[in-house]
Design an enzyme around this catalytic site. Structure first.
Site: not given
Ligand code: AP5
Length: 187
Positions: A13, A88, A127, A129, A140
């Site tokens: 995403k 979410r 990655r 993080r 997650r």
């Molecule tokens: P990336 O682009 O970072 O993927 P992503 O879907 O954004 O993954 P995240 O891990 O950031 O998502 P998430 O939903 O867990 O985290 P968020 O920050 O929203 O890509 C991932 C990896 O794959 C990278 O290394 C990239 O280079 C690689 N990649 C990308 N495309 C590729 C491809 N085509 N082929 C190969 N590799 C590829 O949330 C984090 C935390 O915040 C949550 O767990 C929760 O605690 C909290 N939070 C956030 N929003 C809310 C909400 N609305 N409500 C409650 N809690 C929330």
């Protein structure tokens, strides 16, 4: 354009969001990025949120909804925005509906990025993080399956959901997304 981006952790995403906001010149609203910035700045909200993030759990709805309500008032959102990681939960989606209804600014489309679980693990393991440890990734994913996936039906019923195959190169996936979004951009 007003877009919601849904997908499991590691679906890409954030990666695709950067390309989308650049092409369509809209704001990028990532709740994950907002929470990590608040955590790094050690604000009370950030420290509270970190308790949940570090366990791979969702941060409570009221915290997130207030964050988004405030952010949507910013002038840069007038041209449109991509909501990355919000809503979410059903409660968040209902709160968003209420905010948008009061401004008469409905969503255009909800994009779902589909990626199989083994590929998600591979991507996140590569990655590193703070919340990319295997046991936190598993939690997650549980949060996604139990709390976020019900949104797919919610938006399907509103005829807003479009699903995209999230496997392939970053550019291949972006082309699939672009084919959908150009319909709404009138391009
Ligand atoms: P990336 O682009 O970072 O993927 P992503 O879907 O954004 O993954 P995240 O891990 O950031 O998502 P998430 O939903 O867990 O985290 P968020 O920050 O929203 O890509 C991932 C990896 O794959 C990278 O290394 C990239 O280079 C690689 N990649 C990308 N495309 C590729 C491809 N085509 N082929 C190969 N590799 C590829 O949330 C984090 C935390 O915040 C949550 O767990 C929760 O605690 C909290 N939070 C956030 N929003 C809310 C909400 N609305 N409500 C409650 N809690 C929330």
């Amino acid at each position: 354009m007003r877009i919601v981006f849904i997908g499991p952790p590691g679906a890409g995403k954030g990666t695709q969001a950067q390309k989308i906001v650049e092409r369509y010149m809209i704001a990028h609203l990532s709740t994950g990025d907002m929470l990590r910035a608040a955590r790094d700045a050690k604000t009370p909200l950030g420290l509270k949120a970190d308790e949940f993030m570090s366990r791979g759990e969702l941060v409570p709805d009221d915290i997130i909804i207030d964050l988004i309500r405030e952010r949507l008032q910013s002038p840069d959102c007038r041209r449109g925005y991509l909501l990355d990681g919000f809503p979410r939960t059903i409660a968040q989606a209902e709160a968003l509906d209420a905010m948008l209804a009061s401004q008469n600014t409905p969503l255009d489309v909800v994009l779902e990025l589909q990626v199989p679980e083994d590929e998600l693990f591979r991507r996140l393991a590569g990655r590193g993080r703070a919340d990319d440890k295997p046991e936190v990734i598993r939690q997650r994913l549980v949060a996604y399956r139990t709390q976020t996936e019900p949104l797919l039906d919610y938006y399907r019923r509103k005829n807003l959901l479009r699903s995209v195959d999230g496997v392939g190169t970053v550019d291949e996936i972006f082309e699939r997304i672009r084919a959908i979004l150009d319909e709404f951009a009138g391009a």
